[in-house]
Scaffold this active site. Structure first.
Site, PDB file in Angstrom:
ATOM      1  N   ASP A 121       0.858  -1.177   0.000  1.00 53.51           N
ATOM      2  CA  ASP A 121       0.000   0.000   0.000  1.00 53.51           C
ATOM      3  C   ASP A 121       0.899   1.233   0.000  1.00 53.51           C
ATOM      4  O   ASP A 121       2.098   1.158   0.287  1.00 53.51           O
ATOM      5  CB  ASP A 121      -0.929  -0.009   1.213  1.00 53.51           C
ATOM      6  CG  ASP A 121      -2.198   0.793   0.987  1.00 53.51           C
ATOM      7  OD1 ASP A 121      -2.226   1.635   0.066  1.00 53.51           O
ATOM      8  OD2 ASP A 121      -3.170   0.596   1.741  1.00 53.51           O
ATOM      9  N   TRP A 122       0.318   2.365  -0.318  1.00 52.79           N
ATOM     10  CA  TRP A 122       1.066   3.609  -0.480  1.00 52.79           C
ATOM     11  C   TRP A 122       1.515   4.129   0.889  1.00 52.79           C
ATOM     12  O   TRP A 122       0.729   4.687   1.637  1.00 52.79           O
ATOM     13  CB  TRP A 122       0.198   4.618  -1.207  1.00 52.79           C
ATOM     14  CG  TRP A 122       0.236   4.538  -2.703  1.00 52.79           C
ATOM     15  CD1 TRP A 122       0.424   5.574  -3.562  1.00 52.79           C
ATOM     16  CD2 TRP A 122       0.084   3.375  -3.545  1.00 52.79           C
ATOM     17  NE1 TRP A 122       0.415   5.136  -4.880  1.00 52.79           N
ATOM     18  CE2 TRP A 122       0.203   3.799  -4.891  1.00 52.79           C
ATOM     19  CE3 TRP A 122      -0.124   2.018  -3.297  1.00 52.79           C
ATOM     20  CZ2 TRP A 122       0.121   2.929  -5.978  1.00 52.79           C
ATOM     21  CZ3 TRP A 122      -0.214   1.142  -4.369  1.00 52.79           C
ATOM     22  CH2 TRP A 122      -0.097   1.590  -5.688  1.00 52.79           C
TER      23      TRP A 122
END
Length: 733
Positions: free
Chosen positions: A279-280
């Site tokens: 995920d970012w």
């Protein structure tokens, strides 16, 4: 001499044929679609330089970001992530877009950057219909492909352990079988358009409060039989090209460097052949993350402390902390997924889409997934001869509410209600421009339909008093990055409903909510329709449901609690913490363990406001006793269903199983059936073997223990037939 000439001629013809075959053979054997994705990936990875390998294992942020002085990368078309292609080898770029409910592009929107917004994931789950999920996925995938995207960050399957979670609207409810099946079909639909999909957020990202620091504590067997089972089923059904690991820790290790989750479970036990992307902002190391199974770091320049899969990983390779074989495995997995889904052979072609067809998909999804929770004295469907209707609240004159955060879609027609707070992340608050008021007026014929904003409860009550029926819209905005403080509707909407219901007992309430909410006025209103976040054609779908053009057939994919005291964790520390209050360090999911949602309510025992699987219809159904036969050691269940009412409609046959020595019933199979008035059909419901099993920690396998199993059929987790007992032999899956 003639014979020699003929032999020479034959040799010349044969030689020329070989030359022609050599010319016809592909110069790039990995480009041959007749070879398997694995073979193509293994062949191609041998052609890559180390620099090219490193180019593939981390993405760039695909949007400009002034706060980080980040410019849009050359070649990116503008969205969540971008991995440059390698033209010399024919490797296409990865153009990655958020896409929980449609092709999302909430930041730096340019003219034309709009898409079709589906209703919330809970609406799709409430359809209990894999065909609805597949159609929605295929629609999103097709729009993405025509926009130039080939990777979608979709497939949210985190279980609903708390109704206050701000991202519940992106997910598919509390049950691993229902969520895994529907999300798997969504992924399969996306990838049918040659667009690679993720499943996310792996794993146990079941709250947004302190999501980037929280350590989720739960036993292995409990997680295997709950959240991980939902992922296992979704991956087996949808075969996503990538799995996105989550922000949180699980039992002490970050999810994106968690060897148990990534290597042992995902890649070894489930034999997952694709790649894991972070995920970012969820990557925290180089060597540990790579060795634990992370294959691609996402948008590190903007979101991580440093680009771990660049200089730090190169240094780890040089020092022998990470093997070159592991680097090759990372790249091979990425390329293998790109080949398997069709990114090489079917590159995106920018062009127009069939807008009306896509809006019809969104409309049908809500019509199939809206849940009729109450309908006293058959107030609904609204009669065709009404002469006056009051429509009140929730900007119903302009549109329908959408959830916020990375899944938010800029809808066709633009935001119908501007200027609301928050205007920045995780906003802006957005309304899809599909006006329920306009659709109700069109459906009501000659009836007078008047609107009140609801800002003044007294004025709304006065309008309701003059009308035959009042339809009150209430709303609860939610978004990524925060959780609700409680179940109360915001902005004094409870007082609005109470005032309208007092003025007119023929009041219908339409809920546009993220998840369950408190309804202190429930006994004073005639009908309640849960419309979730309705999507880009929500106004028309709601009108069709209210007037009976469509018969509601949604069933709850979650348990609706009476109040917070019924939850495993009545308090959610940090959700509304005062400034300076430290966020919670841990979340104890061992309280309920695998018994999420309706299984927790059985265990306590507790009576919910509305049970899992519940939903009303404008017709009635009768289900016969389940008929169970054992074939090959597994039960087959059939149920006779009859439409005993006067309207066509759809029923959901739900099969629950109770294992020997375990008092908890669990959903093991379901099927939706549409019947004309008076029609009878026998429905065969396949059962998922893992829901008849326990996860054996010693053997690390699903085990059917054998013995006497109880099988129930019914229309909700609490509305069930008498048990049918069946003997199953012990077996290992």
């Amino acid at each position: 001499m003639k014979h020699q000439n003929k032999s020479a001629l034959r040799r010349a013809i044969f030689a020329s044929g070989l030359a022609a075959c050599a010319l016809a053979a592909p110069a790039r054997p990995w480009s041959d679609p007749g070879r398997s994705p694995d073979a193509r990936a293994r062949t191609l990875v041998r052609q890559l330089t180390d620099a090219e390998k490193f180019q593939l294992i981390h993405s760039l942020f695909g949007e400009p970001d002034a706060a980080h002085k980040w410019s849009m990368p050359a070649g990116a078309i503008g969205s969540a992530g971008y991995v440059p292609g390698i033209p010399r080898l024919g490797i296409p770029a990865q153009q990655q877009s958020d896409a929980g409910l449609g092709v999302a592009n909430p930041i730096n929107v340019r003219p034309g950057d709009v898409a079709t917004a589906l209703p919330s994931g809970l609406a799709t789950a409430a359809s209990w219909d894999p065909k609805i999920a597949f159609a929605g996925g295929a629609m999103i995938g097709g729009e993405a492909w025509h926009k130039g995207f080939n990777v979608l960050l979709a497939g949210g399957v985190d279980l609903q352990r708390d109704p206050r979670n701000g991202r519940n609207f992106e997910y598919a409810g509390e049950d691993p079988l229902l969520a895994g099946t529907l999300v798997g079909e969504t992924v399969r639909g996306i990838q049918s358009q040659h667009v690679l999909s993720t499943v996310k957020h792996y794993a146990l990202n079941d709250q947004e409060t302190a999501r980037t620091t929280i350590d989720v504590r739960i036993g292995e067997r409990a997680m295997r039989e709950s959240d991980l089972l939902a992922f296992e089923l979704a991956i087996a059904r949808g075969r996503p090209g990538s799995v996105m690991c989550s922000y949180n820790k699980v039992n002490g290790d970050w999810a994106c460097e968690n060897d148990f989750l990534l290597n042992q479970v995902l890649k070894k036990d489930w034999r997952y052949p694709g790649f894991v992307m972070s995920d970012w902002g969820a990557t925290h190391s180089a060597a540990k993350a790579a060795n634990a199974g992370l294959d691609q770091e996402s948008a590190a320049e903007v979101f991580d402390k440093e680009v771990y899969f660049d200089a730090p990983l190169k240094q780890a390779l040089a020092h022998g902390e990470v093997s070159h074989a592991r680097l090759d495995d990372m790249v091979t997995r990425i390329l293998r997924s790109m080949f398997a889904v069709g990114l090489f052979d079917h590159p995106p072609q920018k062009g127009p889409v069939d807008v009306n067809a896509n809006l019809a998909v969104a409309q049908h999804a809500l019509e199939a997934g809206a849940v009729l929770l109450r309908n006293e004295r058959t107030l609904l469907p609204l009669a065709s001869d009404l002469h006056s209707i009051a429509v009140i609240g929730a900007h119903a004159d302009k549109g329908v509410l959408a959830g916020g955060g990375s899944s938010m879609v800029i809808p066709r027609g633009g935001n119908a209600v501007t200027g609301l707070e928050p205007a920045t992340w995780p906003g802006p608050v957005t309304y899809d421009p599909s006006s329920p008021l306009k659709a109700i007026r069109a459906a009501a014929g000659h009836a007078r339909v008047e609107f009140a904003s609801g800002d003044d409860p007294a004025a709304a009550a006065a309008l309701a008093r003059q009308a035959q029926v009042a339809v009150v819209f209430v709303q609860q905005w939610a978004a990524e990055s925060f959780d609700a403080a409680d179940l109360t509707l915001p902005d004094k909407q409870d007082a609005l409903v109470a005032a309208v219901a007092k003025a007119n007992p023929r009041t219908v309430v339409v809920l546009e909510t993220n998840s369950p909410v408190a309804m202190p006025w429930l006994d004073r209103v005639g009908a309640v329709l849960e419309a979730w976040y309705p999507g880009n054609a929500g106004g028309q779908a709601i009108a069709n449901l209210l007037f009976g053009r469509v018969n509601p057939s949604g069933r709850l994919p979650i348990t609706w609690p009476r109040d917070l005291s019924q939850l495993p964790r009545p308090q959610l520390p940090g959700a509304v913490a005062a400034p300076g209050t430290p966020p919670p360090a841990t979340a104890d999911y061992a309280i309920e363990g695998a018994d999420v949602g309706y299984r927790w309510f059985q265990r306590q025992p507790l009576q919910p406001l509305f049970p899992f699987g519940f939903g009303l219809s404008y017709t009635s159904f009768a289900q016969g006793a389940p008929q169970v036969a054992v074939h090959g050691g597994l039960p087959r269940v059939s149920v006779e269903v009859r439409n005993t009412g006067s309207r066509a409609g759809a029923d959901v046959v739900q099969i629950y199983a109770q294992l020997p020595g375990n008092p908890i019933r669990r959903l093991a199979g379901f099927a939706k059936v549409t019947l004309a008035p008076g029609q009878t059909r026998t429905v065969e419901v396949p059962l998922e073997p893992r829901l008849l099993s326990e996860f054996d920690m010693a053997k690390r396998r699903w085990i059917i223990r054998g013995g006497s199993y109880a099988i129930y059929a019914g229309r909700s987790a609490t509305d069930l037939s008498a048990a049918v007992r069946v003997q199953l032999p012990a077996q290992t899956l």
